[in-house]
Each structure stands twice: as C-alpha cells, then as structure tokens.
Design an enzyme around this catalytic site. Structure first.
Site, PDB file in Angstrom:
ATOM      1  N   CYS A 332       0.834  -1.201   0.000  1.00  8.48           N
ATOM      2  CA  CYS A 332       0.000   0.000   0.000  1.00  8.48           C
ATOM      3  C   CYS A 332       0.876   1.262   0.000  1.00  8.48           C
ATOM      4  O   CYS A 332       1.537   1.540  -0.985  1.00  8.48           O
ATOM      5  CB  CYS A 332      -0.972  -0.024   1.171  1.00  8.48           C
ATOM      6  SG  CYS A 332      -2.381   1.094   0.945  1.00  8.48           S
ATOM      7  N   HIS A 430      -3.602  -5.369   1.293  1.00  5.04           N
ATOM      8  CA  HIS A 430      -3.398  -5.690   2.703  1.00  5.04           C
ATOM      9  C   HIS A 430      -3.873  -7.119   2.967  1.00  5.04           C
ATOM     10  O   HIS A 430      -4.738  -7.642   2.273  1.00  5.04           O
ATOM     11  CB  HIS A 430      -4.191  -4.736   3.593  1.00  5.04           C
ATOM     12  CG  HIS A 430      -3.681  -3.338   3.616  1.00  5.04           C
ATOM     13  ND1 HIS A 430      -2.497  -2.989   4.232  1.00  5.04           N
ATOM     14  CD2 HIS A 430      -4.199  -2.196   3.099  1.00  5.04           C
ATOM     15  CE1 HIS A 430      -2.320  -1.685   4.102  1.00  5.04           C
ATOM     16  NE2 HIS A 430      -3.322  -1.179   3.407  1.00  5.04           N
TER      17      HIS A 430
END
Length: 485
Positions: A332, A430
């Site tokens: 991310c 994630h």
C-alpha cells in the site's frame, strides 16, 4: 426481535476491552445466541474492509469472526484514523467523510452520535445480543462533554456496563475505584461489576483485595482473567508484543520499519508467527539490522512517513540491502514509496505536497479524494498461487512498472508490480500473508527453500477459542446472564 445490550468499558486504553468483547462474542455464539459486536467510535490505524466496501476498525472485524459473522459497517459506525497528532480522517458508516482537527471533531460529535444510534437500532432488530466495546476510559474528564464512545452512549441506549482493568499494568484497585469515583451517580449505577484482566500468580494472594474492592464499591468482581502466555489476537491499534520461540539460525530475517503513521501492521502477524521467519520491527533511533527481506508497510500519511524514512537513514540502508542481493517489498503506502514520485496536490493527507520516491519501480502515485475500498481474491504472479486481501488506499499509481503486475484478481483486474531483476515487488493488497499459499510463495521468493505450511486463519481461530475458554472458566457467567436479565 429486540436485542439485549451489554457494554464493556475500560479504566485505560488497552485494558482488555477488545479481547473481553471478542471472548464473550465467542462464548455466546457457542451457546447459539445471535450475538453481534459493536463499537460506537474507534480511533485506530488498523482497519478492515467489509463485504459491501466499507471500512471499520480491525478489532471489530476480529470480534465479528469471534461471533461467526461477516464484518459490517454497522459494527463500527464511526472510525477515526489519525493523520497527525491533532488531526484525523473521520469515517462514518464505512466511508471517509471529513478531515478534522480534535476541536472540530468535538463539535461534530452530535452529528456522529446520530450515525451511531442509526447503526445500533439496525443491529438491535437483527440480533439477540449486542456486545458493545467502549473506547479509552469513561473517566477522561476532558472528553465527557458530547461523549459518544463510553457513558454518553450507555446512557443514550440505557444499557448495563462492565468495567475492566489490567492488573499487569499495576495499580488495578486505584484504576477501578478512581474511574468509578469520577462518574456521575447515574453512570455509577450503570456499572454492574468489574473484571480484572491479565492476572499472573496465585489468586489466593489477590482475594483480600477483591473483598476490599467489593466492600468499598458495593459492586461485584465478575471474574479475574489470567495472563494468557503466547496469546495472539489482532492488534486494535498499537503493535502487540508476540511471545515467540527462538528461531533457527537459518530463519529468514525480515525487517519492517515502524513508521510514525504505520497502518494495518496486522499485515505482518503471519510473518511474526511463522516458524521459519525471524521478524523484527525497527523504530526511530534503532539500528537497521541485516535482513533477507525488508517490507515497507502501509501508512496513513505516506509522504510524511517517506520523509521520515529518509531522515532516519533508510534510503541508504535500502540501497545497501539491494546491492547485497536482499529482497524488498512494499504494501500500500510502502508500495507507493517504491515509485519515482508521490503527489498530494489536493492536500488529502493534510496540506498539498509532493516527494520523490525511492525510484525502484517505474511509476508515480497521485492521491485522490475517493478511497479505494475492496475485498479481493486472485493469484500471485508469475506462479498463480491463490491469495486474498483487501484494498484501502487513496492513491492511484501509473507507470511502466504496472505492466508487470504482482497479482491478478479473479475478475481479470491486476495489481502491484514486479521489477525485472526480481528483487523488488509491491502491492496495494493488505492481508496478503493471511493466505498460506501466498505467504509460502513470498517466502520462497525471499529465499526459503522448503517452506513449512502455516495456516494463520486457523491459528487465529485457535486463539479466539483460548480467549473464550478462559472467559467461561474464570468469569461468573451466571452473574453476567443476570445482568442481561
């Protein structure tokens, strides 16, 4: 159907509210009760994505698993994600609505309470029992006005409260008595009993203190929960310590920097627990040890955290790491840092700014107002190992690096990037290590020849059951049933 409600409040942050709610969710779910977790307001950088594309606190997703439910936005209607020491992103019903400082949010609480009560009413007509978790402490005098997280909520819905304190911190009797003394008369009457958490030793040595507490306050001690060694439960916000056995000398050495605004560090729990991984977090001022794999984590303020990495010597350390053949991964915000440039022209993370990335992936990222919130499943490339995860990001990355993606999703979309020399990879996904097939693939890429199978999801279920077993053994469940009526 109209649900009964029980609220767990704590004398401090990290007193055990999240774990007690999770334990009771599993206890009641085992009985066949339709139980649902609920936290009116959460402040945390660990979050989860619901099936309908909303964002809630990670602790409520864990509690949902304990109740054998899918996470829903109504379980955590207000989520605050700090971006600075005085400001936070305000997420209402799963969607980012505002960027506010503390003073501004205090004025906004009246509106936020409407969202809280909307969610509560919806759950009340779908479930038999709502297990509510408070936030921080109800005795924080400066936050009492317009409170929606603790007694303000309990008074609004007229529910009983259990007060939990952590004896491992010390001063447990002062915490309990002091908290009670700082409540109003009606709030004191709402507290139906105490739970003491994380006790080590012989309970007989504590008994005279318990007797004194009950006599002093007129309220029962509903149980003393023991310190559970080796317990692993998803961290609500702070990085939980993990008790690990000594790892073999040939274990894969993995290092992750603790960014000032690190988010979703629960991504790394499967690595921390894996028997073949020697895992280390490295904070400010700590030496950066040699590693086989360095992973740059997610961030709630990516540009500020990128600057922090540079100021703390990580750029030189990463260059040396790659020069000596080490592997580098970004997740991310960490993935965005691996490109040439990050641009926040709209001030999404505070003020308009930009920063040169590390430049190991040929791409750049622009932050956009609309946050990407999706659950995903697909396969890691090039080996097509199954993976799952979720996206939570405001950036859009573009560039040649994306033509060699790391993940192909089941709907045909792709994500992430792999550099041509095979040393650097990145993804927006994630939770990628929660899938044992993806975890094994990354460990092989990083240098482990024969990877042991480690099922993190089964491990998490085991620890939820440990919590529930402990609660059933050490809590007076008959008294709790009586509180519920």
């Amino acid at each position: 159907m109209t649900a009964k409600t029980l609220m767990v409040q704590g004398t401090t942050s990290d007193a055990g509210k999240s774990t007690l709610v999770a334990a009771l969710c599993r206890v009641f779910a085992r009985r066949g009760t339709k139980v649902v977790p609920f936290k009116p307001q959460n402040m945390a950088l660990n979050s989860a994505v619901t099936a309908d594309g909303g964002e809630i606190g990670r602790a409520q997703a864990l509690q949902a698993a304990a109740a054998w439910l899918e996470p829903m936005v109504d379980m955590n209607p207000v989520l605050l994600k700090p971006t600075t020491d005085i400001g936070a992103q305000v997420i209402i019903h799963g969607k980012a609505r505002h960027q506010m400082d503390a003073v501004g949010y205090h004025q906004y609480k009246t509106i936020a309470m409407n969202a809280v009560l909307e969610s509560y009413q919806r759950l009340k007509h779908q479930y038999e029992l709502i297990m509510v978790e408070g936030a921080g402490s109800p005795a924080e005098i400066n936050l009492r006005d317009r409170d929606i997280a603790n007694m303000g909520f309990a008074e609004a819905v007229d529910c009983p409260v259990i007060l939990v304190a952590d004896i491992d911190r010390g001063g447990v009797f002062a915490h309990l008595v002091g908290t009670l003394e700082l409540l109003s008369e009606s709030e004191q009457a709402r507290v139906k009993g105490f739970v003491i958490n994380r006790f080590r030793g012989d309970i007989a040595l504590l008994q005279n203190g318990l007797d004194w507490l009950e006599q002093r306050t007129g309220k029962p001690v509903l149980g003393v929960l023991p310190y559970l060694h080796g317990l692993h439960i998803d961290g609500e916000d702070g990085i939980n310590p993990v008790e690990m056995a000594d790892k073999a000398a040939d274990s894969l050495k993995v290092v992750v920097p603790v960014l000032p605004r690190i988010s979703n560090h629960t991504d790394f729990d499967p690595l921390r627990l894996h028997p073949q991984v020697d895992f280390h977090y490295v904070g400010s001022g700590q030496p950066i040890p040699p590693a086989d794999l360095i992973i740059l984590p997610g961030s709630k303020n990516t540009i500020a955290d990128l600057r922090w990495l540079k100021d703390n010597g990580w750029q030189q350390a990463l260059q040396k790491h790659l020069r000596y053949g080490g592997k580098l991964m970004g997740i991310c915000g960490g993935f965005q840092m691996l490109g040439h440039q990050l641009l926040d022209e709209l001030g999404i993370e505070g003020v308009p700014s930009q920063e040169q990335g590390f430049g190991w992936l040929d791409m750049e990222t622009r932050l956009q107002p609309e946050k990407h919130l999706k659950r995903r499943q697909g396969a890691l490339l090039p080996g097509n190992e199954a993976c799952t995860g979720y996206e939570i990001h405001a950036g859009v990355s573009t560039g040649e690096a994306l033509s060699m993606p790391l993940v192909r999703f089941d709907n045909g979309e792709v994500d992430g990037a792999r550099c041509t020399d095979g040393q650097v990879i990145g993804t927006y996904l994630h939770g990628i290590f929660d899938s044992h097939t993806a975890l094994e693939a990354v460990l092989r890429w990083a240098g482990v020849q024969q990877v042991e199978v480690f099922d993190y999801n089964a491990e998490r279920e085991h620890h939820i059951d440990r919590l529930a077993d402990s609660a059933e053994q050490h809590l007076d469940m008959e008294a709790i049933d009586a509180i519920l009526g």
